[in-house]
Design an enzyme around this catalytic site. Sequence first.
Site, PDB file in Angstrom:
ATOM      1  N   GLY A  16      89.008  39.210  22.632  1.00 13.13           N
ATOM      2  CA  GLY A  16      89.850  38.179  22.013  1.00 13.13           C
ATOM      3  C   GLY A  16      89.478  37.951  20.556  1.00 13.13           C
ATOM      4  N   GLY A  50      86.154  36.930  25.370  1.00 13.04           N
ATOM      5  CA  GLY A  50      84.872  36.367  25.792  1.00 13.04           C
ATOM      6  C   GLY A  50      84.468  35.248  24.847  1.00 13.04           C
ATOM      7  N   ARG A  51      84.143  35.639  23.603  1.00 10.45           N
ATOM      8  CA  ARG A  51      83.605  34.699  22.626  1.00 10.45           C
ATOM      9  C   ARG A  51      84.486  33.464  22.429  1.00 10.45           C
ATOM     10  NH1 ARG A  51      80.254  36.372  18.330  1.00 10.45           N
ATOM     11  NH2 ARG A  51      81.025  38.473  18.698  1.00 10.45           N
ATOM     12  N   ARG A  71      71.166  35.771  18.251  1.00 10.70           N
ATOM     13  CA  ARG A  71      72.208  36.122  17.278  1.00 10.70           C
ATOM     14  C   ARG A  71      71.757  36.013  15.810  1.00 10.70           C
ATOM     15  NH1 ARG A  71      76.519  34.502  16.397  1.00 10.70           N
ATOM     16  NH2 ARG A  71      77.633  36.464  16.449  1.00 10.70           N
ATOM     17  N   TYR A 124      72.036  39.640  14.153  1.00 11.53           N
ATOM     18  CA  TYR A 124      73.244  39.884  13.336  1.00 11.53           C
ATOM     19  C   TYR A 124      73.312  38.991  12.114  1.00 11.53           C
ATOM     20  CZ  TYR A 124      74.747  40.981  18.142  1.00 11.53           C
ATOM     21  OH  TYR A 124      74.836  41.414  19.423  1.00 11.53           O
ATOM     22  N   CYS A 153      56.225  34.922  17.350  1.00  8.89           N
ATOM     23  CA  CYS A 153      55.433  35.589  16.311  1.00  8.89           C
ATOM     24  C   CYS A 153      56.219  36.685  15.617  1.00  8.89           C
ATOM     25  CB  CYS A 153      54.147  36.116  16.919  1.00  8.89           C
ATOM     26  SG  CYS A 153      53.183  34.749  17.524  1.00  8.89           S
ATOM     27  N   GLU A 154      57.280  36.319  14.967  1.00  7.87           N
ATOM     28  CA  GLU A 154      58.101  37.261  14.197  1.00  7.87           C
ATOM     29  C   GLU A 154      58.744  36.467  13.065  1.00  7.87           C
ATOM     30  OE1 GLU A 154      59.960  40.435  15.243  1.00  7.87           O
ATOM     31  OE2 GLU A 154      59.298  40.569  17.332  1.00  7.87           O
ATOM     32  N   TYR A 205      77.331  34.895  24.050  1.00  9.16           N
ATOM     33  CA  TYR A 205      76.262  35.783  23.577  1.00  9.16           C
ATOM     34  C   TYR A 205      75.015  34.980  23.194  1.00  9.16           C
ATOM     35  CZ  TYR A 205      80.406  38.705  23.470  1.00  9.16           C
ATOM     36  OH  TYR A 205      81.568  39.341  23.816  1.00  9.16           O
TER      37      TYR A 205
HETATM   38  N1  LLP Z   1      86.012  43.996  25.916  1.00  7.68           N
HETATM   39  C1  LLP Z   1      85.105  44.922  25.560  1.00  7.68           C
HETATM   40  C2  LLP Z   1      85.287  46.308  25.992  1.00  7.68           C
HETATM   41  C3  LLP Z   1      83.992  44.550  24.774  1.00  7.68           C
HETATM   42  O1  LLP Z   1      83.106  45.470  24.413  1.00  7.68           O
HETATM   43  C4  LLP Z   1      83.849  43.189  24.363  1.00  7.68           C
HETATM   44  C5  LLP Z   1      82.690  42.770  23.568  1.00  7.68           C
HETATM   45  C6  LLP Z   1      84.825  42.261  24.787  1.00  7.68           C
HETATM   46  C7  LLP Z   1      85.891  42.698  25.546  1.00  7.68           C
HETATM   47  C8  LLP Z   1      84.747  40.815  24.438  1.00  7.68           C
HETATM   48  O2  LLP Z   1      84.966  40.603  23.081  1.00  7.68           O
HETATM   49  P1  LLP Z   1      85.069  39.116  22.476  1.00  7.68           P
HETATM   50  O3  LLP Z   1      86.329  38.483  22.985  1.00  7.68           O
HETATM   51  O4  LLP Z   1      83.878  38.363  22.937  1.00  7.68           O
HETATM   52  O5  LLP Z   1      85.104  39.326  21.007  1.00  7.68           O
HETATM   53  N2  LLP Z   1      76.542  40.166  21.093  1.00  7.68           N
HETATM   54  C9  LLP Z   1      77.524  40.214  20.035  1.00  7.68           C
HETATM   55  C10 LLP Z   1      78.904  40.519  20.542  1.00  7.68           C
HETATM   56  C11 LLP Z   1      79.016  41.824  21.303  1.00  7.68           C
HETATM   57  C12 LLP Z   1      80.408  42.091  21.799  1.00  7.68           C
HETATM   58  C13 LLP Z   1      80.467  43.286  22.660  1.00  7.68           C
HETATM   59  N3  LLP Z   1      81.742  43.565  23.235  1.00  7.68           N
HETATM   60  C14 LLP Z   1      77.471  38.889  19.272  1.00  7.68           C
HETATM   61  O6  LLP Z   1      76.684  38.023  19.633  1.00  7.68           O
HETATM   62  O7  LLP Z   1      78.201  38.707  18.305  1.00  7.68           O
END
Ligand code: LLP
Length: 419
Positions: A241, A276-277, A313, A317, A345-346, A373
């Site tokens: 999304g 997701g996010r 995060r 990032y 410790c980083e 995340y």
């Molecule tokens: N579908 C697939 C195949 C994906 O690889 C992902 C996220 C999503 C859906 C969900 O995407 P969203 O709606 O959340 O943008 N850890 C990182 C984000 C890694 C996302 C990986 N894939 C962070 O904290 O920014």
Amino acid sequence: MKSKFLKYHNNRLHLEDVDLGKIADEVGTPCYVYSRRSFEQAWCQYNSAFKERSHRICYAVKANDNLSILKALTLIGSDFDVVSIGELNKVIAAGGKPAGVVFSGVGKTRNEIEEALKAGVGCINLESCEEFERLESVAENMGAFVNVAVRVNPDVDPKTHPYISTGLKDSKFGVPIDDARELYRKISSSKWLNPSGIACHIGSQITIVDPILEAVGHVVDLALDLKTIGIQIETIDVGGGLGIDYRGETPPTINELVDGLCRVVPEEFKLVLEPGRSIVGPAGLMLTRVEFIKKTKDRNFVIVDAGMNDLLRPALYDGWHDVLTYCESLAGVEGDICDVVGPICETGDTLAKNRRLHVFEGDLVAVADCGAYGSVMGSNYNARLRCAEILINESSYRIVRRRQTFDSLISDEKDVLID
Ligand code: LLP
């Protein structure tokens, strides 16, 4: 303050109708706190934006796999996107139906594929020709029929952080779109695999619609091309999304994204979206307490009890999360410029850099927008215990993940201890 569910009331920070100080006192810090109404509303916004268009919202479990969140989403009708057998089993444990699950990921093992087929997973998203061979052989051995989508790599730049860009040609994800036609021919001649969809996901934290629509346009071209060789695709899975507003970003609205998708994708195809996010990110925060205010000649450090093992995060990032004081009266004072750091410790264990904060030892602060995340990327680094998670529903709340205990931390090592 961005989330409408996060507000000051009587000088105290509240999420929905719960005073966050009460949670910190009862559960301790650090802990993650989520607003149920916030993520449910976000999911419903996606769902209703499609209006009459045939679609499925498959929540991306990787963003936050807390069982209670998965259960709440199941109850409002969500399907799911998973990337491991662990995530699939969590969906099942939360009451989700395997038939509503899309299984993506570049490195599915034979075991994972077998378990997923046994469970009756809805669709396997293939990420390579090699994986096609593996899937076909597992399906044949089991005598199982399976719906598949090929995740294509359209070589479109999502204009996001390089670590979360997935649709460029040098990325490990997906099948180059020019190779997809050949792969679909193979799939359609398999007795066990049904080419039901095409998938693509070009990255996360995307704050402009154009690259998404450009990528989806290529996918539609492929679907129409496949039709000319007699392969009728039913669904187009457009991946994750929208990005969210961490620091003044202005992502398009859910309606803008969905309207764009419905425009680009002909009605004959069912749309699948895997957000997701944008569902859980703004719904969650992390509560942490100030342990020390350490002043040196050059810098002021606010040392808190949460570290990069709790929220990775910022370290991984350069992710930016707002830091809010629990008391509104402190929020109004222009404090010193300081770095909010954890106890690990980083040097990278910095949750927030160069913020104006007016806080004292023992104060509570909230790190905003970390429902996605956040906890899922937590670890036991420095033998720190995984933190508790709390779910708020209006004026009530429940601990939906207990703080890890020291016994559980060592249990897998204790019984195999050398003499
Ligand atoms: N579908 C697939 C195949 C994906 O690889 C992902 C996220 C999503 C859906 C969900 O995407 P969203 O709606 O959340 O943008 N850890 C990182 C984000 C890694 C996302 C990986 N894939 C962070 O904290 O920014």
